[in-house]
Design a protein around this motif. Structure first.
Motif, PDB file in Angstrom:
ATOM      1  N   SER A   1       0.891  -1.234  -0.239  1.00  0.00           N
ATOM      2  CA  SER A   1      -0.011  -0.033   0.052  1.00  0.00           C
ATOM      3  C   SER A   1       0.993   1.215  -0.075  1.00  0.00           C
ATOM      4  O   SER A   1       0.514   2.212  -0.710  1.00  0.00           O
ATOM      5  N   ARG A   2       2.039   1.072   0.772  1.00  0.00           N
ATOM      6  CA  ARG A   2       2.905   2.418   0.700  1.00  0.00           C
ATOM      7  C   ARG A   2       3.574   2.838  -0.576  1.00  0.00           C
ATOM      8  O   ARG A   2       3.604   3.637  -0.957  1.00  0.00           O
ATOM      9  N   LEU A   3       4.029   1.558  -1.321  1.00  0.00           N
ATOM     10  CA  LEU A   3       4.361   1.512  -2.548  1.00  0.00           C
ATOM     11  C   LEU A   3       3.566   2.120  -3.453  1.00  0.00           C
ATOM     12  O   LEU A   3       3.969   3.060  -4.483  1.00  0.00           O
ATOM     13  N   SER A   4       2.297   1.867  -3.309  1.00  0.00           N
ATOM     14  CA  SER A   4       1.322   2.328  -4.393  1.00  0.00           C
ATOM     15  C   SER A   4       1.029   3.849  -4.086  1.00  0.00           C
ATOM     16  O   SER A   4       0.791   4.756  -5.101  1.00  0.00           O
ATOM     17  N   ARG A   5       1.079   4.309  -2.878  1.00  0.00           N
ATOM     18  CA  ARG A   5       0.939   5.701  -2.736  1.00  0.00           C
ATOM     19  C   ARG A   5       2.318   6.619  -2.967  1.00  0.00           C
ATOM     20  O   ARG A   5       2.322   7.807  -3.147  1.00  0.00           O
ATOM     21  N   THR A   6       3.428   5.883  -2.695  1.00  0.00           N
ATOM     22  CA  THR A   6       4.703   6.385  -3.182  1.00  0.00           C
ATOM     23  C   THR A   6       5.523   5.859  -4.159  1.00  0.00           C
ATOM     24  O   THR A   6       6.202   5.023  -3.654  1.00  0.00           O
ATOM     25  N   PRO A   7       5.362   6.106  -5.457  1.00  0.00           N
ATOM     26  CA  PRO A   7       5.691   5.179  -6.397  1.00  0.00           C
ATOM     27  C   PRO A   7       7.602   5.481  -6.583  1.00  0.00           C
ATOM     28  O   PRO A   7       8.149   4.584  -6.815  1.00  0.00           O
ATOM     29  N   SER A   8       8.025   6.669  -5.864  1.00  0.00           N
ATOM     30  CA  SER A   8       9.540   6.698  -6.006  1.00  0.00           C
ATOM     31  C   SER A   8      10.128   5.923  -4.857  1.00  0.00           C
ATOM     32  O   SER A   8      11.393   5.853  -4.876  1.00  0.00           O
ATOM     33  N   LEU A   9       9.345   5.182  -3.857  1.00  0.00           N
ATOM     34  CA  LEU A   9       9.847   4.744  -3.022  1.00  0.00           C
ATOM     35  C   LEU A   9      10.649   3.276  -3.205  1.00  0.00           C
ATOM     36  O   LEU A   9      10.293   2.637  -3.881  1.00  0.00           O
ATOM     37  N   GLN A  10      11.916   3.191  -2.782  1.00  0.00           N
ATOM     38  CA  GLN A  10      12.705   1.828  -3.076  1.00  0.00           C
ATOM     39  C   GLN A  10      13.211   1.428  -2.067  1.00  0.00           C
ATOM     40  O   GLN A  10      13.632   2.104  -0.951  1.00  0.00           O
ATOM     41  N   PHE A  11      13.645   0.083  -1.852  1.00  0.00           N
ATOM     42  CA  PHE A  11      14.324  -0.226  -0.549  1.00  0.00           C
ATOM     43  C   PHE A  11      15.391  -1.707  -1.134  1.00  0.00           C
ATOM     44  O   PHE A  11      15.170  -2.279  -2.208  1.00  0.00           O
ATOM     45  N   ALA A  12      16.101  -1.762  -0.168  1.00  0.00           N
ATOM     46  CA  ALA A  12      16.870  -3.062  -0.549  1.00  0.00           C
ATOM     47  C   ALA A  12      17.583  -3.433   0.777  1.00  0.00           C
ATOM     48  O   ALA A  12      17.780  -2.768   1.765  1.00  0.00           O
TER      49      ALA A  12
ATOM     50  N   PRO B   1      24.931  -9.632  -2.957  1.00  0.00           N
ATOM     51  CA  PRO B   1      23.935  -9.198  -3.516  1.00  0.00           C
ATOM     52  C   PRO B   1      22.731  -9.112  -2.490  1.00  0.00           C
ATOM     53  O   PRO B   1      22.620  -9.643  -1.447  1.00  0.00           O
ATOM     54  N   ALA B   2      21.897  -8.069  -3.070  1.00  0.00           N
ATOM     55  CA  ALA B   2      20.769  -7.792  -2.202  1.00  0.00           C
ATOM     56  C   ALA B   2      19.888  -8.859  -2.181  1.00  0.00           C
ATOM     57  O   ALA B   2      19.831  -9.816  -2.956  1.00  0.00           O
ATOM     58  N   LEU B   3      18.924  -8.998  -1.180  1.00  0.00           N
ATOM     59  CA  LEU B   3      17.940  -9.968  -1.098  1.00  0.00           C
ATOM     60  C   LEU B   3      17.215 -10.114  -2.024  1.00  0.00           C
ATOM     61  O   LEU B   3      16.776  -8.884  -2.410  1.00  0.00           O
ATOM     62  N   PRO B   4      16.500 -11.237  -2.432  1.00  0.00           N
ATOM     63  CA  PRO B   4      15.518 -11.293  -3.481  1.00  0.00           C
ATOM     64  C   PRO B   4      14.408 -10.245  -2.905  1.00  0.00           C
ATOM     65  O   PRO B   4      13.812 -10.462  -1.856  1.00  0.00           O
ATOM     66  N   GLY B   5      13.507  -9.755  -3.822  1.00  0.00           N
ATOM     67  CA  GLY B   5      12.494  -8.697  -3.505  1.00  0.00           C
ATOM     68  C   GLY B   5      13.052  -7.199  -3.333  1.00  0.00           C
ATOM     69  O   GLY B   5      12.132  -6.482  -3.136  1.00  0.00           O
ATOM     70  N   SER B   6      14.228  -7.075  -3.293  1.00  0.00           N
ATOM     71  CA  SER B   6      14.729  -5.601  -3.162  1.00  0.00           C
ATOM     72  C   SER B   6      14.586  -5.005  -4.429  1.00  0.00           C
ATOM     73  O   SER B   6      14.554  -5.605  -5.509  1.00  0.00           O
ATOM     74  N   SER B   7      14.445  -3.591  -4.301  1.00  0.00           N
ATOM     75  CA  SER B   7      14.395  -2.950  -5.797  1.00  0.00           C
ATOM     76  C   SER B   7      15.904  -2.878  -6.209  1.00  0.00           C
ATOM     77  O   SER B   7      16.611  -2.678  -5.796  1.00  0.00           O
ATOM     78  N   ALA B   8      15.589  -3.285  -7.548  1.00  0.00           N
ATOM     79  CA  ALA B   8      16.847  -3.589  -8.365  1.00  0.00           C
ATOM     80  C   ALA B   8      17.796  -2.273  -8.565  1.00  0.00           C
ATOM     81  O   ALA B   8      18.845  -2.223  -8.308  1.00  0.00           O
ATOM     82  N   GLU B   9      16.998  -1.047  -8.825  1.00  0.00           N
ATOM     83  CA  GLU B   9      17.831   0.056  -8.992  1.00  0.00           C
ATOM     84  C   GLU B   9      18.619   0.404  -7.752  1.00  0.00           C
ATOM     85  O   GLU B   9      19.868   0.642  -7.852  1.00  0.00           O
TER      86      GLU B   9
END
Length: 462
Positions: A80-91, A99-107
């Motif tokens: 829900s937070r990602l849908s309200r804030t499209p710029s949000l990324q996490f890793a 390598p980052a854990l699977p499910g992390s934002s690629a960028e």
């Protein structure tokens, strides 16, 4: 009867309430000052206050698959937070060189593996390719339920829920400290207030020991807090007034028993000699004396308790005339005469009509007993002054003060009239007047009553 509230409990509750409100105000003020850039890190933006909440959403999304491999599976709240804030990324990393854990934002995962893409700011960073808010981020080493991990996020924005989470998170960290301080403060307050109120418990014990015979001792205020001293002083003043009232009642009771004893004994003796020629006149005189004493004591008691007014406007000549007229038949039967005269305009005084009549009646009765047979008692009114004049033995100068004391007698053989004069003086004092005695020219006693005058237009005597 309902139980009275505890002062100790009230003060303890108020102090705890003030402490909690103070902690909340201090925390809110701290956040406000940081937002205004007056304290703390002046590079912070309002959006940076979302870090704690976003971090928790990411950590809550950590999960392991059936093989035990760790990854990020966004929860409903994070989605829900990602849908309200499209710029949000996490890793999420187990280490930056891995390598980052699977499910992390690629960028974001890719950027964090290239040192040149980051401008390190401790736990916060800025992505050079994303100027402004979207490029701000953080990297936190956290002990998660799945072990020690590095959690990063960027592009977040502040929401109302972030403020509530921030407060609850800070309260969680500081709550234990505040609670310990509050409990310690409550214990200290409870003990301190109880110690401070200890004198009140001693005073209460003293008050419970007061009875009708010890009203005058009051309550010892030693050691009482200054805040309650006015209450203790007021209570002692009330006890003193009550003690004075009780003493007055006892004095009147003793006076009545003492003074009425002699007239009653004389009356009893007369009843045993009915053949005496003056039997009826003497009997009437004795009963008149008893009536005068009782009347004086009654009006004095009522004045003392404030049951009657002392502000009546009294026609002095009319009052004296009514007393003289009432005693005239008795005087004639006793072989004496009584005359009345006024000098000047009618006098009006402030006082109580019954009290004044009672005092004058007592003086006239005494004068009739002192006056030799065939003599004349004179009652004179002039300028707010009353004179009752007889031609008896008079009063020696050395006794002129003592005769107004209760139970005074010139000798044991002399019938007592001290109570009547003592009560008469008390009544005159209450009416701001004076009573005194002088020598009648040619022999005898002249009793004078002096009143504060009240101007009044002249009028006839009724």
């Amino acid at each position: 009867m309902s139980r009275a509230p505890s002062l100790t409990g009230r003060l303890t509750f108020i102090i705890l309430l003030v402490e909690f409100v103070g902690a909340f105000v201090a925390l809110s003020t701290s956040y406000s000052l940081e937002l205004l850039g007056l304290v703390g890190n002046r590079d912070m933006l309002i959006s940076d206050y979302a870090i704690n909440h976003v971090h928790r959403l990411v950590v809550d999304s950590l999960t392991r698959d059936e093989t035990g491999a760790l990854g990020v599976a966004p929860t409903a709240a994070l989605r829900s937070r990602l849908s309200r804030t499209p710029s949000l990324q996490f890793a999420v990393f187990e280490a930056l060189d891995r390598p980052a854990l699977p499910g992390s934002s690629a960028e974001l995962s890719a950027l964090l593996k290239h040192d040149g893409a980051l401008k390190s700011r401790g736990q916060r960073f800025a992505i050079a390719a994303r100027p402004g808010r979207d490029g701000r981020g953080y990297l936190i080493v956290d002990e998660t339920p799945h072990g020690r991990l590095l959690v990063a996020a960027s592009g977040y924005d502040i929401e109302w829920s972030d403020w509530f989470y921030l407060l609850s998170d800070d309260i969680g960290f500081t709550g234990a400290f505040v609670l310990v301080v509050a409990l310690a403060s409550a214990a200290a307050t409870w003990r301190g207030v109880r110690d401070a109120l200890a004198p009140l418990r001693r005073i209460a014990a003293d008050a419970r020991g007061i009875d009708m015979s010890s009203l005058g001792q009051g309550v010892d205020p030693t050691g009482a807090p200054a805040e309650v001293r006015p209450v203790i002083d007021a209570m002692n003043e009330a006890l003193a007034r009550l003690d004075a009232s009780v003493m007055r009642m006892r004095r009147y009771t003793a006076n009545a028993a003492h003074e009425l004893r002699t007239p009653l004994a004389i009356l009893r003796a007369r009843l045993q000699n009915e053949e005496e020629p003056s039997f009826k006149a003497d009997l009437e005189q004795d009963t008149r004396q008893l009536q005068a004493i009782v009347e004086q004591m009654l009006i004095a008691a009522r004045l003392g308790e404030g049951q009657v007014s002392l502000e009546e406007e009294v026609d002095l000549a009319e009052t004296v005339w009514s007393v003289v007229a009432g005693r005239a038949p008795l005087a004639i039967r006793c072989g004496r005469q009584i005359e009345f005269e006024t000098i000047g305009a009618p006098s009006f005084v402030r006082g109580n009509a019954r009290a004044i009549a009672s005092v004058i009646g007592n003086l006239v009765d005494n004068a009739l007993r002192a006056e030799p047979e065939g003599g004349v008692v004179l009652a004179r009114v002039a300028d707010a002054t009353v004179e009752i004049i007889d031609h008896g033995d008079g009063v020696a100068p050395t006794d002129r003060e003592a005769i107004f004391e209760p139970f005074w007698r010139k000798s044991e053989a002399t019938p007592g009239t001290g109570l009547g004069l003592a009560v008469a003086k008390e009544l005159m004092d209450k009416m701001s007047g004076r009573i005194f005695v002088d020598t009648t020219p040619g022999g005898g006693a002249t009793f004078r009553l002096s009143f504060p005058a009240t101007p009044k237009r002249a009028g006839p005597i009724a």
